[in-house]
Design a protein around this motif. Structure first.
Motif, mmCIF file in Angstrom:
data_model
loop_
_atom_site.group_PDB
_atom_site.id
_atom_site.type_symbol
_atom_site.label_atom_id
_atom_site.label_comp_id
_atom_site.label_asym_id
_atom_site.label_seq_id
_atom_site.Cartn_x
_atom_site.Cartn_y
_atom_site.Cartn_z
ATOM 1 N N ARG A 92 0.741 -1.487 0.424
ATOM 2 C CA ARG A 92 -0.061 -0.089 0.445
ATOM 3 C C ARG A 92 1.158 1.341 0.136
ATOM 4 N N PRO A 93 0.053 2.681 -0.266
ATOM 5 C CA PRO A 93 0.986 3.657 -0.415
ATOM 6 C C PRO A 93 1.579 3.744 0.915
ATOM 7 N N GLN A 94 2.705 4.784 0.845
ATOM 8 C CA GLN A 94 3.197 5.106 2.346
ATOM 9 C C GLN A 94 2.525 5.884 3.772
ATOM 10 N N ASP A 95 2.048 6.587 3.168
ATOM 11 C CA ASP A 95 1.164 6.936 4.467
ATOM 12 C C ASP A 95 -0.496 6.812 4.922
ATOM 13 N N GLU A 96 -0.596 5.057 4.434
ATOM 14 C CA GLU A 96 -1.724 5.031 4.861
ATOM 15 C C GLU A 96 -1.310 4.252 5.881
ATOM 16 N N THR A 97 -2.946 4.150 6.703
ATOM 17 C CA THR A 97 -2.825 2.868 7.701
ATOM 18 C C THR A 97 -4.482 2.243 7.695
ATOM 19 N N CYS A 98 -4.419 1.044 8.217
ATOM 20 C CA CYS A 98 -5.551 0.264 8.112
ATOM 21 C C CYS A 98 -5.788 -0.507 9.632
ATOM 22 N N GLY A 99 -7.020 -0.648 9.621
ATOM 23 C CA GLY A 99 -7.437 -1.633 11.129
ATOM 24 C C GLY A 99 -8.625 -2.931 10.621
ATOM 25 N N TRP A 100 -8.391 -3.858 10.746
ATOM 26 C CA TRP A 100 -9.364 -4.721 10.246
ATOM 27 C C TRP A 100 -10.117 -5.849 11.283
ATOM 28 N N THR A 101 -10.894 -5.897 11.359
ATOM 29 C CA THR A 101 -11.481 -6.887 12.934
ATOM 30 C C THR A 101 -12.419 -7.816 11.937
ATOM 31 N N LEU A 102 -12.345 -9.568 12.401
ATOM 32 C CA LEU A 102 -12.312 -9.696 12.120
ATOM 33 C C LEU A 102 -13.375 -10.979 12.759
ATOM 34 N N ASN A 103 -14.745 -10.266 12.810
ATOM 35 C CA ASN A 103 -15.475 -10.814 13.608
ATOM 36 C C ASN A 103 -16.309 -12.878 13.610
ATOM 37 N N PHE A 104 -16.336 -13.084 14.659
ATOM 38 C CA PHE A 104 -16.435 -14.630 14.081
ATOM 39 C C PHE A 104 -17.186 -15.269 15.451
ATOM 40 N N HIS A 105 -19.160 -15.715 14.742
ATOM 41 C CA HIS A 105 -20.159 -15.867 15.170
ATOM 42 C C HIS A 105 -20.116 -17.197 16.531
ATOM 43 N N ASN A 106 -19.430 -18.065 15.968
ATOM 44 C CA ASN A 106 -19.589 -18.965 16.701
ATOM 45 C C ASN A 106 -17.862 -20.279 17.092
ATOM 46 N N PRO A 107 -17.131 -19.112 18.412
ATOM 47 C CA PRO A 107 -17.874 -18.811 18.801
ATOM 48 C C PRO A 107 -17.566 -17.728 18.950
ATOM 49 N N LEU A 108 -18.172 -16.569 19.717
ATOM 50 C CA LEU A 108 -18.121 -14.689 20.012
ATOM 51 C C LEU A 108 -16.240 -14.284 19.902
ATOM 52 N N VAL A 109 -15.731 -14.524 19.051
ATOM 53 C CA VAL A 109 -14.624 -13.643 19.345
ATOM 54 C C VAL A 109 -14.733 -12.716 17.988
ATOM 55 N N ASN A 110 -13.818 -11.453 18.182
ATOM 56 C CA ASN A 110 -13.100 -10.507 17.643
ATOM 57 C C ASN A 110 -11.882 -10.031 17.410
ATOM 58 N N VAL A 111 -10.874 -10.963 15.987
ATOM 59 C CA VAL A 111 -9.868 -10.420 16.578
ATOM 60 C C VAL A 111 -9.372 -9.110 15.974
ATOM 61 N N ASP A 170 -22.642 -9.716 18.227
ATOM 62 C CA ASP A 170 -22.967 -11.247 16.807
ATOM 63 C C ASP A 170 -23.360 -10.815 16.296
ATOM 64 N N PHE A 171 -22.998 -10.477 14.746
ATOM 65 C CA PHE A 171 -23.617 -10.494 13.082
ATOM 66 C C PHE A 171 -24.589 -11.696 12.574
ATOM 67 N N GLY A 172 -24.630 -12.833 13.333
ATOM 68 C CA GLY A 172 -24.978 -14.695 13.006
ATOM 69 C C GLY A 172 -24.733 -14.875 11.869
ATOM 70 N N LYS A 173 -23.302 -13.858 12.143
ATOM 71 C CA LYS A 173 -22.340 -14.879 10.610
ATOM 72 C C LYS A 173 -21.279 -13.682 10.782
ATOM 73 N N ASN A 174 -20.274 -14.908 10.018
ATOM 74 C CA ASN A 174 -18.354 -14.332 10.034
ATOM 75 C C ASN A 174 -18.609 -12.948 9.570
ATOM 76 N N ILE A 175 -17.679 -11.881 9.901
ATOM 77 C CA ILE A 175 -17.698 -11.095 8.827
ATOM 78 C C ILE A 175 -16.363 -9.893 9.331
ATOM 79 N N PHE A 176 -15.445 -9.666 7.863
ATOM 80 C CA PHE A 176 -14.640 -8.831 8.109
ATOM 81 C C PHE A 176 -14.550 -7.462 7.685
ATOM 82 N N ILE A 177 -14.612 -6.518 8.590
ATOM 83 C CA ILE A 177 -14.243 -5.411 8.586
ATOM 84 C C ILE A 177 -13.131 -4.302 8.450
ATOM 85 N N ALA A 178 -13.142 -3.786 7.783
ATOM 86 C CA ALA A 178 -11.939 -3.127 6.637
ATOM 87 C C ALA A 178 -11.785 -1.178 7.106
#
Length: 105
Positions: free
Chosen positions: A25-44, A66-74
């Motif tokens: 990615r470009p040198q001036d960028e920051t990123c944040g990711w959340t991986l939300n797992f439904h079962n068992p309920l965990v956020n990474v 709990d979104f009821g499914k596994n979600i990736f948020i960026a």
């Protein structure tokens, strides 16, 4: 912090993936990711920036939505521009990988 072996491995894999992503990615960028797992309920959650080249992360097992499914948020934030946010349902492949980590044969 001390995590279960499964959550520790998920965090390490997410940090490695984010590091590789930031390298492309470009040198001036920051990123944040959340991986939300439904079962068992965990956020990474992992975050980092290409400058100064740091990444950090954490696993959450309490008060996780709990979104009821596994979600990736960026979220991506280029310097001096508005952040962009997107989310996707995680493919079944991710669900089965996590399941194999939780229940090895």
């Amino acid at each position: 912090m001390k995590y279960s072996n499964t959550n520790d491995l998920l965090l390490k894999e997410a940090l490695a993936a984010l590091t590789l992503h930031l390298a492309s990615r470009p040198q001036d960028e920051t990123c944040g990711w959340t991986l939300n797992f439904h079962n068992p309920l965990v956020n990474v959650f992992v975050t980092g920036g290409s400058r100064p080249g740091r990444v950090a992360g954490r696993v959450f097992t309490e008060d996780v939505r709990d979104f009821g499914k596994n979600i990736f948020i960026a979220q991506t934030a280029p310097r001096e521009r508005r952040p962009a946010r997107a989310w996707w349902t995680l493919p079944e492949m991710m669900s089965s990988r996590r399941s194999r980590l939780l229940h090895p044969k």
